[in-house]
Design an enzyme around this catalytic site. Structure first.
Site: not given
Ligand code: NDP
Ligand code: 2IT
Length: 452
Positions: A95, A116, A119, A131, A170-171, A214, A245, A384
């Protein structure tokens, strides 16, 4: 965090891993953080050492890598690379999310898959770790191009996933739109309506609160941390990075709990709003980012008194709480120094591994409350897991029910961190707590299942 007594064992272990995976810096970084905190525990519990549990955990059960060809809007052929890392299935189906970003490679995905595993173990739910993703860049692509890519990606991925095998989500770069396109293609190829992805739309099996989970979870965790000092988020100045997100819903919950959100960012810079980003302004940002797919700079263009700092991260802003919610290694030692000198109380990771090891150690040395992503961002994968339960039940829980379960899971993760991470002087080492607690469940399941 680091326990010097077992430095030699940690070094020996890391040498072996570095030799095999020399070209994978992010993976080695994630493994080292775990090795430093878990090897002392293993040395004191030799059954895990004899069974070579940690040595097995750093070797993915399976790595799938594939070609993703698709036609862009000009009719030109485009080729991307797709991956799925199936890291560990000791406690449940693989997952974990899918990331679409040009930086995606084996190292980044293996670090994420490794994190993961721990976590998911912490969430209390039966989920293994995985992943995947692609070096595809969704930015600037039309909906049609994103659909074409997602369909091609799923045409191969569908051979490797299933509701009892591997359930992606997603991520970065993968949200509701991409999940929808991939779900549609899976269903079409397999003629099967089943919960093979989470983060689905509400109309076709998605859980309520999954989009929020998250960010909300990270803020609930921050609340739990502050509570250990009899404190709360009310009235606190909060600096958030990212505007995707995780950042959006972290901001929403901070506002609801009485905190003031001063910043958000993207890869081009950060916005600073001295008056605080309130619910109405956040609605503007959500529309800007999720519907119009715009840039955070446009927030500064739209509101008076908002500054845009091009090419900079927000860590120089004076605040009580920092929530890095963008990406790995986005908060460095120099940033940590500034935060500490500005009197930071707590740093809660919403992203995966956003703080460098040097930054982490600085927080620890200065007794700043600091939580690693595998503990504080586990709310996303936890919901999830709840989406998987609801899909199996062919039922859906209400918003309140899911939110309550999320709160309880974050509380339980916090308790686990305290159980294994509280020091004699009262400081809670959340890194050790999360790593050891996450390790034990997976390790015991692996021990029970023999050498597989
Ligand atoms: P999104 O794609 O929704 O948003 C990512 C954000 O981070 C954007 O604002 C983006 O800016 C910025 N970003 C991405 N790459 C870079 C970079 N190299 N340098 C600077 N800014 C950057 O992703 P999420 O919000 O889903 O994910 C954000 C973080 O949270 C990640 O580390 C992800 O692994 C983690 N995460 C996500 C989960 C989820 O459920 N979605 C769960 C747990 C962890 P820009 O648009 O300019 O690229
Ligand atoms: O980093 C993470 O925990 C995620 N992007 C969410 C993974 C999931 O299966 O919901």
């Amino acid at each position: 965090m680091a326990n010097n007594k077992y430095e030699a064992q940690v070094n020996e272990f890391m040498e072996a891993v570095s030799k095999r995976d020399a070209q994978q810096p992010e993976f080695l970084q994630a493994v080292k953080e775990v090795a430093e905190t878990v090897i002392p525990f293993i040395e004191e519990n030799p059954k895990y050492k004899q069974a070579k549990i940690l040595e097995r955990m750093v070797e993915p059960e399976r790595v799938v890598m594939f070609r993703v060809p698709w036609l862009d809007d000009n009719g030109d052929v485009q080729i991307n690379r797709g991956y799925r890392i199936e890291m560990n299935s000791a406690i449940g189906p693989y997952k974990g999310g899918l990331r679409f970003h040009p930086s995606v490679d084996i190292s980044i995905l293996k670090f994420l898959a490794f994190e993961q595993v721990f976590k998911n173990s912490l969430t209390t739910l039966p989920m293994g770790g995985g992943k995947g993703g692609s070096d595809f860049n969704p930015k600037g692509k039309s909906d049609n191009e994103v659909m074409k890519f997602c369909q091609s990606f799923m045409t191969e991925l569908c051979r490797h996933i299933g509701p009892n095998t591997d359930v992606p989500a997603g991520d970065i770069g993968v949200g509701g739109r991409e999940i929808g396109f991939m779900f549609g293609q899976y269903k079409r190829i397999r003629n099967e309506f089943t919960g093979i992805l989470t983060g689905k739309g509400r109309e076709y099996g998605g859980s309520l609160i999954r989009p929020e989970a998250t960010g909300y979870g990270a803020v609930y965790f921050t609340h739990n941390m502050l509570e250990t000092k009899g404190d709360s988020l009310n009235g606190k100045n909060v600096v958030i990075s990212g505007s995707g997100n995780v950042a959006q819903y972290a901001a929403e919950k901070v506002i609801q709990l009485g905190g003031k959100v001063l910043t958000l960012s993207d890869s081009k810079g950060y916005v600073y709003d001295a008056n605080g980003i309130d619910a109405e302004k956040l609605a503007f940002i959500m529309d800007l980012k999720n519907v119009k797919r715009g840039r955070i700079k446009e927030y500064a263009d739209a509101y008076d008194g908002v500054e845009f700092h091009e090419g900079q991260t927000p860590w120089g802003t004076k605040c009580d709480i920092a929530l890095p919610c963008a990406t790995q290694n986005e908060l460095h030692e120099e940033d940590a120094k500034v935060l500490v000198s500005n009197g930071i109380l707590a740093v809660t990771e919403g992203a995966n591994m956003p703080c460098t090891p040097e930054a982490m150690h600085l927080f620890e040395q200065n007794k700043v409350m600091y939580s690693p992503g595998k503990a504080s961002n586990a709310g996303g994968v936890a919901v999830s897991g709840l989406e998987m339960s609801q899909n199996s039940l062919r039922y859906s829980w209400t918003r309140e029910e899911v939110d309550e379960k999320l709160k309880n899971i974050m509380k339980s993760i916090h308790e686990d961190c305290v159980k294994y991470g509280k020091r004699e002087d009262g400081y809670i080492d959340y890194v050790t707590g999360a790593n050891v607690a996450g390790f034990i469940k997976v390790a015991d399941a692996m021990m029970a299942q023999g050498v597989v």
